[in-house]
Write a protein that holds these residues in place. Structure first.
Motif, PDB file in Angstrom:
ATOM      1  N   UNK A  98       0.832  -1.207   0.000  1.00 47.97           N
ATOM      2  CA  UNK A  98       0.000   0.000   0.000  1.00 47.97           C
ATOM      3  C   UNK A  98       0.865   1.256   0.000  1.00 47.97           C
ATOM      4  N   UNK A  99       1.998   1.217   0.711  1.00 48.73           N
ATOM      5  CA  UNK A  99       2.900   2.366   0.713  1.00 48.73           C
ATOM      6  C   UNK A  99       3.443   2.632  -0.692  1.00 48.73           C
ATOM      7  N   UNK A 100       3.741   1.545  -1.411  1.00 46.11           N
ATOM      8  CA  UNK A 100       4.239   1.716  -2.786  1.00 46.11           C
ATOM      9  C   UNK A 100       3.160   2.308  -3.686  1.00 46.11           C
ATOM     10  N   UNK A 101       1.935   1.822  -3.544  1.00 47.45           N
ATOM     11  CA  UNK A 101       0.842   2.342  -4.362  1.00 47.45           C
ATOM     12  C   UNK A 101       0.536   3.799  -4.009  1.00 47.45           C
ATOM     13  N   UNK A 102       0.630   4.137  -2.723  1.00 50.77           N
ATOM     14  CA  UNK A 102       0.381   5.518  -2.319  1.00 50.77           C
ATOM     15  C   UNK A 102       1.454   6.444  -2.877  1.00 50.77           C
ATOM     16  N   UNK A 103       2.689   5.974  -2.883  1.00 52.72           N
ATOM     17  CA  UNK A 103       3.766   6.793  -3.432  1.00 52.72           C
ATOM     18  C   UNK A 103       3.583   6.999  -4.940  1.00 52.72           C
ATOM     19  N   UNK A 104       3.145   5.928  -5.623  1.00 59.72           N
ATOM     20  CA  UNK A 104       2.897   6.038  -7.064  1.00 59.72           C
ATOM     21  C   UNK A 104       1.749   7.001  -7.342  1.00 59.72           C
ATOM     22  N   UNK A 105       0.683   6.927  -6.523  1.00 62.04           N
ATOM     23  CA  UNK A 105      -0.450   7.833  -6.718  1.00 62.04           C
ATOM     24  C   UNK A 105      -0.041   9.278  -6.492  1.00 62.04           C
ATOM     25  N   UNK A 106       0.837   9.515  -5.547  1.00 58.94           N
ATOM     26  CA  UNK A 106       1.299  10.870  -5.269  1.00 58.94           C
ATOM     27  C   UNK A 106       2.114  11.413  -6.437  1.00 58.94           C
ATOM     28  N   UNK A 107       2.961  10.556  -7.026  1.00 54.74           N
ATOM     29  CA  UNK A 107       3.771  10.993  -8.173  1.00 54.74           C
ATOM     30  C   UNK A 107       2.885  11.306  -9.374  1.00 54.74           C
ATOM     31  N   UNK A 108       1.874  10.467  -9.605  1.00 53.78           N
ATOM     32  CA  UNK A 108       0.979  10.685 -10.743  1.00 53.78           C
ATOM     33  C   UNK A 108       0.192  11.982 -10.574  1.00 53.78           C
ATOM     34  N   UNK A 109      -0.242  12.266  -9.340  1.00 52.17           N
ATOM     35  CA  UNK A 109      -1.007  13.505  -9.139  1.00 52.17           C
ATOM     36  C   UNK A 109      -0.137  14.731  -9.375  1.00 52.17           C
ATOM     37  N   UNK A 110       1.127  14.656  -8.965  1.00 52.59           N
ATOM     38  CA  UNK A 110       2.022  15.790  -9.180  1.00 52.59           C
ATOM     39  C   UNK A 110       2.252  16.047 -10.671  1.00 52.59           C
ATOM     40  N   UNK A 111       2.188  14.971 -11.461  1.00 52.99           N
ATOM     41  CA  UNK A 111       2.418  15.136 -12.894  1.00 52.99           C
ATOM     42  C   UNK A 111       1.153  15.577 -13.638  1.00 52.99           C
ATOM     43  N   UNK A 112      -0.007  15.054 -13.210  1.00 51.87           N
ATOM     44  CA  UNK A 112      -1.223  15.286 -13.990  1.00 51.87           C
ATOM     45  C   UNK A 112      -2.302  16.057 -13.243  1.00 51.87           C
ATOM     46  N   UNK A 113      -2.253  16.058 -11.943  1.00 50.96           N
ATOM     47  CA  UNK A 113      -3.351  16.618 -11.173  1.00 50.96           C
ATOM     48  C   UNK A 113      -3.350  18.128 -11.135  1.00 50.96           C
ATOM     49  N   UNK A 114      -4.535  18.687 -10.849  1.00 43.12           N
ATOM     50  CA  UNK A 114      -4.713  20.123 -10.704  1.00 43.12           C
ATOM     51  C   UNK A 114      -5.543  20.389  -9.448  1.00 43.12           C
ATOM     52  N   UNK A 115      -5.268  21.503  -8.781  1.00 41.36           N
ATOM     53  CA  UNK A 115      -6.001  21.850  -7.561  1.00 41.36           C
ATOM     54  C   UNK A 115      -5.587  20.971  -6.392  1.00 41.36           C
ATOM     55  N   UNK A 116      -6.475  20.945  -5.367  1.00 37.72           N
ATOM     56  CA  UNK A 116      -6.204  20.134  -4.174  1.00 37.72           C
ATOM     57  C   UNK A 116      -6.446  18.664  -4.474  1.00 37.72           C
TER      58      UNK A 116
END
Length: 397
Positions: free
Chosen positions: A127-145
């Motif tokens: 789960x820690x690995x998946x959470x880290x991956x989700x955080x990286x993806x949001x920094x690349x593609x996400x907008x706002x909070x």
């Protein structure tokens, strides 16, 4: 002729009577007039001698263990081992194995708990690995909070909580496994044994009763008045001494009078409503002489016998020192706390005194007497003020 003889005899008797009366009147008997002299009664006395005395206190009680508990199991199963010392009267040391329960079931529980912990650790790592991956993806593609679910924050918390719960289960399983070995919680002795080898027991089964052997205690009742005579660690009415009061316990044991030294450690602090007494506690260390080792140089051992639990003992508590006290026989004190003083003219004078302590055969006076005065002790059943007496030998108080 006969009549004349009778008259003659009567005349002679009359003349003799007259002569006797005249002689008595002329020469009356001498009476020895003596005065009635009343002698002063002989009495015994003691002289007032103020002295410094230690006020020891006597009491009695029964020896009891400082700690006595029921030994109860915390697991269930078959008993596979019973220590040879786990018998009535057996001695044991702290940490000794007394009883062992079959641990097979609890070993299994530990293994299962370990497996669940490893599984939870794996899930948390994943789960820690998946959470880290989700955080990286949001920094690349996400907008706002970012959404917490997008960052897998709740999922990560769940895995951490799951791991913590499984770790607690493992600790509990190991604790139950440890409880299959019932060990002695202190140095002591077995009072009773309630189980046997091979017996199946449930959680909470009574295995036996044990008590500590390092220290024994004796509950000693004393009057509240006698509290002033001793020093105890928790008696605030007088200044505490640097050392606790010493107590000497005595009893007839092993065919002779024995003595055990001890000390006063505390009071129970409550006055008994029925007797008006307060309980103080005496302690004796190493009552079974387990710590007394053979003297290597002389080959001698301590001759002091053991002090068994349950023995009834007499106690003499070492008291405090007091100055200017006078000891008189108990019969020298009359009603209303008065004594009879023999003055310089050998006459009795009653005086009130302040009694410090009463004992069976003597009374201790605190005030009211002067050094050298003579106190009546024996010779009169009902002394009267001003009576003249004849003092004889001084008696021993």
């Amino acid at each position: 002729m006969k009549t004349r003889s009778q008259l003659f005899i009567a005349l002679l008797l009359g003349i003799a009577g007259v002569l006797t009366a005249v002689a008595i009147v002329s020469f009356p008997p001498q009476v020895d007039h003596q005065e009635n002299i009343v002698k002063a009664p002989s009495v015994q006395f003691i002289k007032v001698k103020p002295q410094r005395l230690r006020m020891n206190v006597r009491s009695q009680g029964r020896v009891m263990a400082q700690t006595e508990i029921d030994l109860v199991t915390g697991v269930s199963g078959n008993i596979i081992k019973v220590s040879p010392v786990f018998v009535s009267g057996g001695f044991f040391s702290k940490g000794d194995l007394l009883v062992a329960v079959d641990p097979a079931e609890y070993d299994l529980r530990v293994a299962q708990a370990q497996a669940r912990v490893m599984e939870a650790q794996y899930q948390l790592t994943r789960e820690e690995a998946e959470a880290e991956q989700a955080h990286d993806e949001w920094q690349q593609l996400g907008q706002g909070d970012p959404n917490p679910l997008s960052l897998r924050i709740p999922q990560l918390r769940e895995k951490k909580a799951k791991l913590a719960a499984e770790q607690e289960e493992l600790r509990n399983a190991r604790l139950l496994r440890q409880r299959t070995d019932i060990k002695a919680p202190f140095n002591g002795r077995v009072r009773s044994k309630e189980i046997g080898l091979g017996q199946y027991i449930d959680d909470g089964t009574l295995l036996g009763r044990i008590y500590s052997s390092d220290v024994v205690e004796v509950r000693l009742p004393i009057s509240t008045h006698e509290l002033a005579f001793i020093d105890s660690p928790d008696l605030p009415q007088h200044q505490q001494s640097a050392q606790p009061a010493i107590v000497k316990l005595t009893a007839n044991y092993q065919g002779q009078q024995q003595i055990w030294p001890g000390k006063i450690v505390r009071s129970e602090g409550v006055v008994d409503q029925d007797t008006g007494m307060i309980i103080i506690i005496a302690q004796v260390t190493d009552p079974f002489r387990l710590a007394v080792k053979k003297n290597q140089s002389t080959g001698e051992t301590s001759r002091t016998p053991i002090l068994p639990v349950g023995l009834f003992v007499e106690a003499i508590i070492e008291g405090r020192w007091f100055d200017d006290l006078v000891v008189i026989p108990a019969n020298a004190l009359y009603k209303e706390q008065r004594v009879a003083i023999i003055d310089s003219g050998n006459r009795l004078r009653f005086r009130s005194v302040e009694v410090f302590r009463r004992e069976r055969e003597q009374v201790i006076i605190k005030a009211g007497l002067n050094k050298g005065e003579r106190i009546l002790t024996a010779g009169l059943h009902h002394p009267v003020e001003g009576m003249e007496v004849a003092p004889t030998d001084e008696s021993i108080p």
